[in-house]
Design a protein around this motif. Structure first.
Motif, PDB file in Angstrom:
ATOM      1  N   LYS A 268       0.872  -1.174   0.000  1.00 54.61           N
ATOM      2  CA  LYS A 268       0.000   0.000   0.000  1.00 54.61           C
ATOM      3  C   LYS A 268       0.907   1.222   0.000  1.00 54.61           C
ATOM      4  CE  LYS A 268      -3.158   2.480   3.033  1.00 54.61           C
ATOM      5  NZ  LYS A 268      -3.838   2.430   4.344  1.00 54.61           N
ATOM      6  N   ILE A 269       0.732   2.085  -0.997  1.00 53.60           N
ATOM      7  CA  ILE A 269       1.480   3.335  -0.997  1.00 53.60           C
ATOM      8  C   ILE A 269       0.506   4.490  -0.820  1.00 53.60           C
ATOM      9  CG2 ILE A 269       3.400   2.452  -2.363  1.00 53.60           C
ATOM     10  CD1 ILE A 269       2.302   4.103  -4.710  1.00 53.60           C
ATOM     11  N   GLU A 270       0.979   5.519  -0.132  1.00 55.48           N
ATOM     12  CA  GLU A 270       0.196   6.724   0.088  1.00 55.48           C
ATOM     13  C   GLU A 270       1.040   7.921  -0.307  1.00 55.48           C
ATOM     14  OE1 GLU A 270      -0.656   6.649   4.265  1.00 55.48           O
ATOM     15  OE2 GLU A 270      -2.102   5.026   4.073  1.00 55.48           O
ATOM     16  N   VAL A 271       0.461   8.803  -1.105  1.00 51.46           N
ATOM     17  CA  VAL A 271       1.110  10.060  -1.453  1.00 51.46           C
ATOM     18  C   VAL A 271       0.075  11.168  -1.356  1.00 51.46           C
ATOM     19  CG1 VAL A 271       2.907   9.081  -2.939  1.00 51.46           C
ATOM     20  CG2 VAL A 271       0.749   9.748  -3.937  1.00 51.46           C
ATOM     21  N   ILE A 272       0.523  12.342  -0.969  1.00 49.99           N
ATOM     22  CA  ILE A 272      -0.333  13.518  -0.939  1.00 49.99           C
ATOM     23  C   ILE A 272       0.163  14.443  -2.046  1.00 49.99           C
ATOM     24  CG2 ILE A 272      -1.245  15.418   0.453  1.00 49.99           C
ATOM     25  CD1 ILE A 272      -1.828  12.652   1.677  1.00 49.99           C
ATOM     26  N   VAL A 273      -0.750  14.866  -2.912  1.00 50.58           N
ATOM     27  CA  VAL A 273      -0.362  15.708  -4.048  1.00 50.58           C
ATOM     28  C   VAL A 273      -1.306  16.899  -4.168  1.00 50.58           C
ATOM     29  CG1 VAL A 273       0.631  13.757  -5.320  1.00 50.58           C
ATOM     30  CG2 VAL A 273      -1.744  14.410  -5.734  1.00 50.58           C
ATOM     31  N   ALA A 274      -0.868  17.900  -4.912  1.00 55.70           N
ATOM     32  CA  ALA A 274      -1.719  19.052  -5.216  1.00 55.70           C
ATOM     33  C   ALA A 274      -2.877  18.577  -6.097  1.00 55.70           C
ATOM     34  CB  ALA A 274      -0.911  20.131  -5.925  1.00 55.70           C
ATOM     35  N   ASP A 275      -4.029  19.195  -5.924  1.00 59.62           N
ATOM     36  CA  ASP A 275      -5.234  18.781  -6.653  1.00 59.62           C
ATOM     37  C   ASP A 275      -5.060  18.819  -8.167  1.00 59.62           C
ATOM     38  OD1 ASP A 275      -6.653  18.294  -4.308  1.00 59.62           O
ATOM     39  OD2 ASP A 275      -7.433  20.341  -4.206  1.00 59.62           O
ATOM     40  N   ASN A 276      -4.257  19.738  -8.675  1.00 57.23           N
ATOM     41  CA  ASN A 276      -4.146  19.880 -10.130  1.00 57.23           C
ATOM     42  C   ASN A 276      -3.339  18.769 -10.805  1.00 57.23           C
ATOM     43  OD1 ASN A 276      -1.787  20.936  -8.900  1.00 57.23           O
ATOM     44  ND2 ASN A 276      -1.353  22.195 -10.689  1.00 57.23           N
ATOM     45  N   ILE A 277      -2.681  17.888 -10.035  1.00 61.59           N
ATOM     46  CA  ILE A 277      -1.909  16.801 -10.666  1.00 61.59           C
ATOM     47  C   ILE A 277      -2.435  15.413 -10.298  1.00 61.59           C
ATOM     48  CG2 ILE A 277       0.192  18.185 -10.881  1.00 61.59           C
ATOM     49  CD1 ILE A 277       1.337  16.563  -8.500  1.00 61.59           C
ATOM     50  N   VAL A 278      -3.571  15.353  -9.615  1.00 59.47           N
ATOM     51  CA  VAL A 278      -4.096  14.064  -9.158  1.00 59.47           C
ATOM     52  C   VAL A 278      -4.286  13.091 -10.319  1.00 59.47           C
ATOM     53  CG1 VAL A 278      -6.080  12.906  -8.112  1.00 59.47           C
ATOM     54  CG2 VAL A 278      -5.172  14.991  -7.092  1.00 59.47           C
ATOM     55  N   ASP A 279      -4.961  13.518 -11.381  1.00 59.31           N
ATOM     56  CA  ASP A 279      -5.227  12.616 -12.508  1.00 59.31           C
ATOM     57  C   ASP A 279      -3.939  12.106 -13.142  1.00 59.31           C
ATOM     58  OD1 ASP A 279      -7.953  12.897 -12.087  1.00 59.31           O
ATOM     59  OD2 ASP A 279      -8.190  14.453 -13.621  1.00 59.31           O
ATOM     60  N   ASP A 280      -2.948  12.988 -13.257  1.00 56.92           N
ATOM     61  CA  ASP A 280      -1.659  12.582 -13.837  1.00 56.92           C
ATOM     62  C   ASP A 280      -0.964  11.538 -12.964  1.00 56.92           C
ATOM     63  OD1 ASP A 280      -1.979  14.351 -15.960  1.00 56.92           O
ATOM     64  OD2 ASP A 280      -0.912  15.967 -14.927  1.00 56.92           O
ATOM     65  N   VAL A 281      -1.006  11.727 -11.649  1.00 62.58           N
ATOM     66  CA  VAL A 281      -0.328  10.807 -10.729  1.00 62.58           C
ATOM     67  C   VAL A 281      -1.056   9.466 -10.693  1.00 62.58           C
ATOM     68  CG1 VAL A 281       0.390  10.416  -8.344  1.00 62.58           C
ATOM     69  CG2 VAL A 281       0.675  12.668  -9.373  1.00 62.58           C
TER      70      VAL A 281
END
Length: 112
Positions: A60-73
């Motif tokens: 299980k991996i967890e990352v927190i990202v900015a909303d504008n790159i969620v789809d890309d990640v």
């Protein structure tokens, strides 16, 4: 901010981690977990006894990202982890209300 939680085959961790690093994401949490789904597990015979093994090892991996790159990640993780076989895993996203870096007291997007 959005939390991305992905459940992967253990042998895909390094591939996904490398892809995230190339994308500029270096902070993540990885946990060894067990679970079941469509893969259904397998039967194993140990010392003459049959055991149904339906909780299989995953990462299980967890990352927190900015909303504008969620789809890309999410796409990057999926593309990196995919083998086109049952058991490739799942990805979930959750909104993050707030975040704070404990050491400096920074909050919001500066934390990620």
């Amino acid at each position: 901010m959005t939390k991305i939680e992905a459940y992967l085959r253990p042998n895909k961790l390094d591939v996904v981690k490398s892809a995230l690093g190339k994308f500029g994401i270096h902070g993540m949490t990885a946990l060894e977990v067990i679970g079941c789904g469509l893969q259904n597990g397998y039967t194993e015979v140990i010392d003459g006894y049959e055991y149904d093994i339906n909780l299989l090892p995953k990462i299980k991996i967890e990352v927190i990202v900015a909303d504008n790159i969620v789809d890309d990640v999410v796409k990057l993780i999926a593309d990196s982890a995919r083998t086109n076989k049952i058991g490739d895993g799942k990805i979930f996203t959750y909104p993050v209300g707030s975040a704070m870096r404990i050491r400096t007291g920074e909050t919001g997007d500066d934390v990620i």
